[in-house]
Design an enzyme around this catalytic site. Structure first.
Site, mmCIF file in Angstrom:
data_model
loop_
_atom_site.group_PDB
_atom_site.id
_atom_site.type_symbol
_atom_site.label_atom_id
_atom_site.label_comp_id
_atom_site.label_asym_id
_atom_site.label_seq_id
_atom_site.Cartn_x
_atom_site.Cartn_y
_atom_site.Cartn_z
ATOM 1 N N ARG A 160 45.413 11.105 28.010
ATOM 2 C CA ARG A 160 44.261 10.511 27.310
ATOM 3 C C ARG A 160 44.393 10.605 25.785
ATOM 4 N NH1 ARG A 160 43.544 9.260 31.894
ATOM 5 N NH2 ARG A 160 41.544 8.995 32.962
ATOM 6 N N SER A 244 34.675 8.861 32.721
ATOM 7 C CA SER A 244 34.686 10.315 32.523
ATOM 8 C C SER A 244 34.204 10.644 31.117
ATOM 9 C CB SER A 244 36.104 10.862 32.676
ATOM 10 O OG SER A 244 36.598 10.609 33.953
ATOM 11 N N GLU A 337 35.679 12.879 26.108
ATOM 12 C CA GLU A 337 36.723 11.883 26.376
ATOM 13 C C GLU A 337 36.487 10.577 25.622
ATOM 14 O OE1 GLU A 337 39.178 9.127 28.888
ATOM 15 O OE2 GLU A 337 37.045 9.094 28.539
#
Ligand code: EPU
Length: 342
Positions: A160, A244, A337
């Site tokens: 990520r 998320s 995130e």
């Protein structure tokens, strides 16, 4: 290029306005936007479909939308195709269109919300695959207003994360991603490493009473991924969310050992371990928790939902409460995130 104030669409359905926004139809437009932002000293921020951002009510930088949705075939040999895709293309449409052509690899990434230009920024990933595996290069207009192709090896892709994520957070260093070049295999080589995905196929064949097939076709894998996502994750069209909300923390061996004693199940990741943020939240009782219009999705607490008229402030306050609770209980700091854009 025309600049104008604009309401900013986002999948969390947070009320947000840009003082100035612009659609970019060409590299020349992108350069013009860069020059404009530099002269105005306002910074610049590209947005795609607003599916991985928390937008504050007043967004200060010049907000840019790259409109190019083209797919160009650059080369093809027996084993691979190389395609260049405009940053404005919807991600899931790209997955569907490549599979229909017999260009494989993206099947595990079906149904991820967002645009192609956003995909390399956080190195989108799901069900055992990360987009970085298929990226050859990313074409950008750099902060010094020049066009540049950045090779995947220079993108610092990680879980990520990428070189682009930090650059975008510092709006004075921002760049504009115009297109992404992918190298996709022509021979199917499906990845069923993710347990839930493998199970989906065993389950189907058990039901049909047939023998387990060696490997399902990529289109079948995409269908299975879509079914899992639809079962577990809220449809952003119905329940506003940004996927998320926290990353799965990467931890060291001693932290992994400490957590194991407390019914957490860390798993191996690269050189160390990762722990499921969803599991920590679940154990801490966050599943289905609500605070006014904000809450944790009952089937997957990692996804925070705006059930109505929530504000960014309320949502971020709720996220902070979760972070505090996980830190107190497990001595682990959860990291956001999505990017916060102000
Ligand atoms: N779990 C629980 N309780 C729950 C839900 C999950 O304990 O209520 C535990 C289970 O052990 C489960 C594990 O969490 O096996 C993993 O859950 P899941 O498969 O849903 O994956 P995740 O780690 O929670 C990540 C990505 C998702 C991606 C899935 C599938 C991150 C931050 N999230 O979630 O990506 O779709 O894996 O690969 O890495 C996103 O980035 O927006 C996103 C949705």
């Amino acid at each position: 290029m025309i600049t104008e104030p604009r309401q900013l669409p986002n999948t969390l359905k947070l009320p947000a306005n840009a003082r100035l926004a612009a659609d970019l139809s060409s590299a020349a437009d992108a350069i013009e936007a860069m020059v404009y932002a530099a002269n105005a000293g306002c910074g610049l921020r590209c947005l795609g479909e607003g599916s991985n951002v928390v937008l504050l009510p007043e967004v200060q930088p010049l907000v840019c939308y790259v409109k190019d949705t083209s797919i160009s075939l650059l080369s093809r040999d027996e084993d691979f195709v190389t395609i260049k895709v405009g940053a404005g293309k919807n991600w899931h449409e790209l997955v569907e269109e490549t599979l229909a052509q017999g260009w494989f690899g993206l099947e595990n990434l079906a149904l991820i919300p967002g645009s192609v230009g956003a995909a390399p920024i956080q190195n989108i990933g799901a069900y055992g695959v990360e987009v970085a595996q298929f990226i050859e290069s990313v074409s950008v207009i750099d902060a010094n207003q020049t066009a540049r192709d950045i090779a995947a090896s220079d993108c610092a892709f990680a879980y990520r994360d990428s070189v682009f994520k930090a650059r975008l957070a510092a709006s004075d260093q921002a760049l504009i991603i115009l297109s992404v070049t992918f190298r996709l295999p022509l021979r199917a080589n499906v990845n069923l490493a993710y347990a839930e995905l493998a199970e989906a196929f065993e389950l189907d064949t058990a039901k049909a009473g047939k023998q387990k097939p060696h490997a399902p076709a990529p289109l079948q894998v995409a269908a299975a991924v879509m079914a899992i996502r639809r079962k577990k994750l809220p449809d952003p069209g119905e329940y506003a969310n940004a996927g998320s909300f926290f990353k799965n923390p990467v931890i060291d061996a001693s932290t992994a050992q400490r957590l194991q004693v407390r019914s957490v199940t860390p798993y191996r990741f690269a050189q160390g371990y990762k722990v499921s943020a969803a599991q920590l939240m679940d154990l801490a009782g966050w599943k289905g928790a609500r605070s006014g219009d904000v809450g944790c999705w009952p089937k997957q607490p990692l996804v925070l939902v705006n059930y109505g008229q929530a504000s960014a402030e309320h949502l971020l306050g709720f996220a902070q409460e979760i972070q505090r609770s996980i830190a107190e209980r497990f001595e682990i700091q959860l990291e956001l995130e999505p990017s916060v854009v102000s």
